[in-house]
Write a protein that holds these residues in place. Sequence first.
Motif, mmCIF file in Angstrom:
data_model
loop_
_atom_site.group_PDB
_atom_site.id
_atom_site.type_symbol
_atom_site.label_atom_id
_atom_site.label_comp_id
_atom_site.label_asym_id
_atom_site.label_seq_id
_atom_site.Cartn_x
_atom_site.Cartn_y
_atom_site.Cartn_z
ATOM 1 N N PHE A 34 2.089 29.024 41.445
ATOM 2 C CA PHE A 34 3.475 27.940 40.970
ATOM 3 C C PHE A 34 4.427 29.277 41.031
ATOM 4 C CE2 PHE A 34 1.377 24.038 39.005
ATOM 5 C CZ PHE A 34 0.286 24.486 39.106
ATOM 6 N N TYR A 36 8.405 29.077 39.768
ATOM 7 C CA TYR A 36 9.842 28.328 38.796
ATOM 8 C C TYR A 36 10.762 29.241 38.843
ATOM 9 C CZ TYR A 36 6.043 25.708 36.521
ATOM 10 O OH TYR A 36 5.165 24.697 35.892
ATOM 11 N N GLN A 38 14.366 30.217 36.621
ATOM 12 C CA GLN A 38 14.587 30.083 35.013
ATOM 13 C C GLN A 38 16.275 30.626 35.176
ATOM 14 O OE1 GLN A 38 12.529 32.235 32.172
ATOM 15 N NE2 GLN A 38 13.365 30.696 30.625
ATOM 16 N N GLY A 41 19.210 30.858 29.229
ATOM 17 C CA GLY A 41 19.305 29.908 28.161
ATOM 18 C C GLY A 41 18.496 28.681 28.502
ATOM 19 N N LYS A 42 17.801 28.621 29.405
ATOM 20 C CA LYS A 42 17.103 27.377 30.087
ATOM 21 C C LYS A 42 15.696 27.554 30.125
ATOM 22 C CE LYS A 42 21.128 25.033 31.852
ATOM 23 N NZ LYS A 42 21.751 24.032 32.924
ATOM 24 N N GLY A 43 15.049 26.389 30.357
ATOM 25 C CA GLY A 43 13.803 26.517 30.497
ATOM 26 C C GLY A 43 13.445 26.672 31.770
ATOM 27 N N PRO A 44 12.125 27.242 32.208
ATOM 28 C CA PRO A 44 11.585 27.361 33.483
ATOM 29 C C PRO A 44 11.791 25.976 34.361
ATOM 30 C CG PRO A 44 10.146 28.503 32.570
ATOM 31 C CD PRO A 44 11.279 27.749 31.425
ATOM 32 N N PHE A 46 10.436 23.903 37.572
ATOM 33 C CA PHE A 46 9.330 23.868 38.470
ATOM 34 C C PHE A 46 10.044 23.848 39.965
ATOM 35 C CE2 PHE A 46 5.603 22.977 40.750
ATOM 36 C CZ PHE A 46 5.785 22.246 41.815
ATOM 37 N N LEU A 87 10.108 33.009 38.461
ATOM 38 C CA LEU A 87 8.806 33.273 37.917
ATOM 39 C C LEU A 87 7.492 32.624 38.953
ATOM 40 C CD1 LEU A 87 9.874 32.147 34.238
ATOM 41 C CD2 LEU A 87 9.543 34.536 34.910
ATOM 42 N N LYS A 91 -2.516 29.875 38.286
ATOM 43 C CA LYS A 91 -3.513 28.768 37.347
ATOM 44 C C LYS A 91 -4.777 29.211 37.312
ATOM 45 C CE LYS A 91 -3.802 23.991 36.328
ATOM 46 N NZ LYS A 91 -3.293 22.665 36.735
ATOM 47 N N ASP A 94 -8.563 24.842 34.104
ATOM 48 C CA ASP A 94 -8.099 23.355 34.298
ATOM 49 C C ASP A 94 -6.650 23.639 34.043
ATOM 50 O OD1 ASP A 94 -10.883 21.493 33.037
ATOM 51 O OD2 ASP A 94 -10.221 22.236 34.997
ATOM 52 N N TYR A 95 -6.120 24.392 32.953
ATOM 53 C CA TYR A 95 -4.724 24.408 32.586
ATOM 54 C C TYR A 95 -4.183 25.819 32.181
ATOM 55 C CZ TYR A 95 -7.289 25.592 28.254
ATOM 56 O OH TYR A 95 -8.148 26.269 27.428
ATOM 57 N N LYS A 96 -4.759 26.743 32.237
ATOM 58 C CA LYS A 96 -4.245 28.125 31.710
ATOM 59 C C LYS A 96 -3.275 28.784 32.984
ATOM 60 C CE LYS A 96 -6.687 29.841 28.213
ATOM 61 N NZ LYS A 96 -7.216 31.258 27.536
ATOM 62 N N LEU A 97 -2.031 28.870 32.718
ATOM 63 C CA LEU A 97 -1.268 29.559 33.575
ATOM 64 C C LEU A 97 -0.701 31.163 33.174
ATOM 65 C CD1 LEU A 97 1.579 26.961 34.165
ATOM 66 C CD2 LEU A 97 -0.173 27.808 35.874
ATOM 67 N N PHE A 99 1.597 33.904 33.792
ATOM 68 C CA PHE A 99 2.708 34.168 34.267
ATOM 69 C C PHE A 99 3.394 35.616 34.530
ATOM 70 C CE2 PHE A 99 5.543 30.322 34.156
ATOM 71 C CZ PHE A 99 4.606 29.527 33.661
ATOM 72 N N PHE B 33 1.987 21.724 26.348
ATOM 73 C CA PHE B 33 1.656 23.119 25.762
ATOM 74 C C PHE B 33 3.024 23.681 25.049
ATOM 75 C CE2 PHE B 33 -1.032 23.536 29.660
ATOM 76 C CZ PHE B 33 -0.552 22.489 30.449
ATOM 77 N N TYR B 35 4.739 27.335 24.538
ATOM 78 C CA TYR B 35 4.701 28.756 25.085
ATOM 79 C C TYR B 35 5.793 29.513 24.089
ATOM 80 C CZ TYR B 35 2.658 27.842 29.380
ATOM 81 O OH TYR B 35 1.531 27.508 30.482
ATOM 82 N N PHE B 91 8.964 27.409 24.019
ATOM 83 C CA PHE B 91 9.197 26.371 24.890
ATOM 84 C C PHE B 91 7.994 25.580 24.805
ATOM 85 C CE2 PHE B 91 12.620 27.653 27.562
ATOM 86 C CZ PHE B 91 12.707 28.916 27.727
ATOM 87 N N PHE B 103 8.871 22.143 31.703
ATOM 88 C CA PHE B 103 9.270 22.725 30.285
ATOM 89 C C PHE B 103 10.562 22.112 29.685
ATOM 90 C CE2 PHE B 103 6.864 26.741 30.232
ATOM 91 C CZ PHE B 103 6.337 26.861 31.384
ATOM 92 N N GLY B 104 10.545 22.254 28.564
ATOM 93 C CA GLY B 104 11.836 21.973 27.644
ATOM 94 C C GLY B 104 12.800 23.104 27.905
ATOM 95 N N GLN B 105 14.228 22.882 27.236
ATOM 96 C CA GLN B 105 15.081 23.978 27.174
ATOM 97 C C GLN B 105 14.989 24.889 26.253
ATOM 98 O OE1 GLN B 105 17.960 23.707 29.438
ATOM 99 N NE2 GLN B 105 16.239 22.444 30.387
#
Lengths: 109, 112
Positions: A34, A36, A38, A41-44, A46, A87, A91, A94-97, A99, B33, B35, B91, B103-105
């Motif tokens: 994946f 991303y 960023q 001040g914000k989230g990653p 996609f 970033l 993966k 089933d779900y672990k990323l 980074f 999730f 994080y 997050f 993801f959220g902020q």
Amino acid sequence: EDQVTQSPEALRLQEGESSSLNCSYTVSGLRGLFWYRQDPGKGPEFLFTLYSAGEEKEKERLKATLTKKESFLHITAPKPEDSATYLCAAKYGDYKLSFGAGTTVTVRA
Amino acid sequence: DAGVIQSPRHEVTEMGQEVTLRCKPISGHNSLFWYRQTMMRGLELLIYFNNNVPIDDSGMPEDRFSAKMPNASFSTLKIQPSEPRDSAVYFCASSHLSGEAFFGQGTRLTVV
């Protein structure tokens, strides 16, 4: 141990100067790679998912590619608004990323 | 959809106090999730819920941390008591089935 390494840590580009970011991974049983973006001040946010070696995906000035050991994010003719931290995440299961630490790109006008 | 919504955006608290972070995932997403992001360790998975059930909490640092998901549209991460080393950006992210996570902020937590 599953690990994701990004290089370089920082990249300063002139507007229009194309370049590539590297993401190498040692994840057994990769279930997806994946990318991303960023902003401070914000989230990653996609960007792409790649699933198999040889796969490529594009979005505007960005193109992501995948091999068996690494992924590249190519930025073609970047603009100042492309400045951000990019970033990658591998993966497994089933779900672990897992980074990477990210590459901070600064594009000067 | 408004995306993943987190509150508060910023939290400053004194050492020893309880802190609760909140998250509303994207409607229809069945995975959630939590994080934590720091300069030293980057993004680390704390806990993963699937269909409101905690599946993997191996990333939760210690017993001071707890997380709940009482329903599909709400989750909390609680730290009690908080310590200065808990200062970080937290997050919340959600995804549908095994797809990409959104993801959220984030909540920037400062423990003084």
